[in-house]
Design an enzyme around this catalytic site. Structure first.
Site, PDB file in Angstrom:
ATOM      1  CB  VAL A  58      16.187   9.505   8.099  1.00 39.77           C
ATOM      2  CG1 VAL A  58      16.263   9.173   9.321  1.00 39.77           C
ATOM      3  CG2 VAL A  58      15.348   7.934   7.504  1.00 39.77           C
ATOM      4  CB  CYS A  59      20.659  12.007   7.623  1.00 40.83           C
ATOM      5  SG  CYS A  59      21.144  10.439   8.684  1.00 40.83           S
ATOM      6  CB  THR A  60      18.136  15.234   4.353  1.00 44.18           C
ATOM      7  OG1 THR A  60      18.976  14.430   4.179  1.00 44.18           O
ATOM      8  CG2 THR A  60      17.581  16.329   3.535  1.00 44.18           C
ATOM      9  CG  PHE A 109      21.101  17.660   9.847  1.00 46.47           C
ATOM     10  CD1 PHE A 109      21.533  16.740  10.240  1.00 46.47           C
ATOM     11  CD2 PHE A 109      22.594  18.591   9.444  1.00 46.47           C
ATOM     12  CE1 PHE A 109      22.993  15.758  10.475  1.00 46.47           C
ATOM     13  CE2 PHE A 109      24.577  18.342  10.279  1.00 46.47           C
ATOM     14  CZ  PHE A 109      24.105  16.219  10.631  1.00 46.47           C
TER      15      PHE A 109
END
Length: 217
Positions: free
Chosen positions: A44-46, A49
């Site tokens: 999710v974080c990828t 960003f």
């Protein structure tokens, strides 16, 4: 006590994949968005960003800097950026703070004071480090939002909120629900009708306490 709206952010010296600097120096006279994540190489974080990278032109247009925070080291950040750019199709030109000591996470009240990173940790150990802070040129917190790990953040909403904050700061107005640039704004109740007319011209009194006017030029 943690940070609240209008608190000045701590002037920590941070290490990033683009070198070390003090947070106040990074902000300078700009609006700044600080967004945090529990661990590098998480799916999710990828995507998040990547979304930030894709909006580089929008941040620049608004005179806003962006800086990421993740509780991993500089070398991991550099490797992770290759994944970010592959997913987003845009260069990730913003710095990412290496918060492996949790100094930033604790100073911004994203983790309990007693939190630590055990060997073999998983993202769950720093799950609450998933926040967005919009910071004004005065180094004060203007907005905070925190999400769980399973729900990707909507950076179009972060951008919309930034527009609302900048409009309010520049013109002394408020913005209604779901407001976007160009729509009517709200004259604050602290401004009387005579002063409102002198400043904004004609306005609509939807309710005695709800007065709307055209977007200031």
């Amino acid at each position: 006590m943690g940070l609240r709206i209008n608190d000045t952010i701590p002037n920590l010296t941070v290490e990033t994949d683009q070198g070390s600097f003090a947070l106040h120096d990074f902000v300078g006279d700009n609006w700044t968005i600080l967004f945090s994540h529990p661990k590098d190489f998480t799916p999710v974080c990828t995507t998040e960003f990547s979304a930030v990278a894709q909006l580089a032109g929008e941040w620049e247009k608004r005179g806003c800097k962006v800086i990421g925070v993740s509780v991993d080291g500089v070398e991991d950040h550099k490797k992770w950026k290759a994944d970010i750019e592959k997913v987003g199709g845009a260069p990730a030109g913003f710095p990412i703070i290496a918060d492996d000591g949790l100094d930033v996470s604790k100073a911004f009240d994203m983790l309990p004071a007693e939190a630590y990173l055990p060997d073999g940790r998983t993202p769950a150990h720093s799950a609450t480090v998933r926040s967005v802070f919009i910071i004004g040129p005065d180094k004060q917190v203007k907005l905070m939002m925190t999400y769980p790990m399973t729900a990707g953040r909507n950076f179009a909403e972060v951008l919309r909120a930034l527009d609302a904050l900048q409009t309010g700061a520049k013109h002394g107005v408020a913005t209604p629900a779901d407001w976007t640039m160009g729509e009517d704004v709200i004259i604050p109740p602290t401004v009387n009708n005579e002063d409102a007319k002198a400043k904004f011209g004609e306005f609509e009194a939807v309710l005695p306490y709800l007065r709307k006017t055209k977007m200031p030029g």
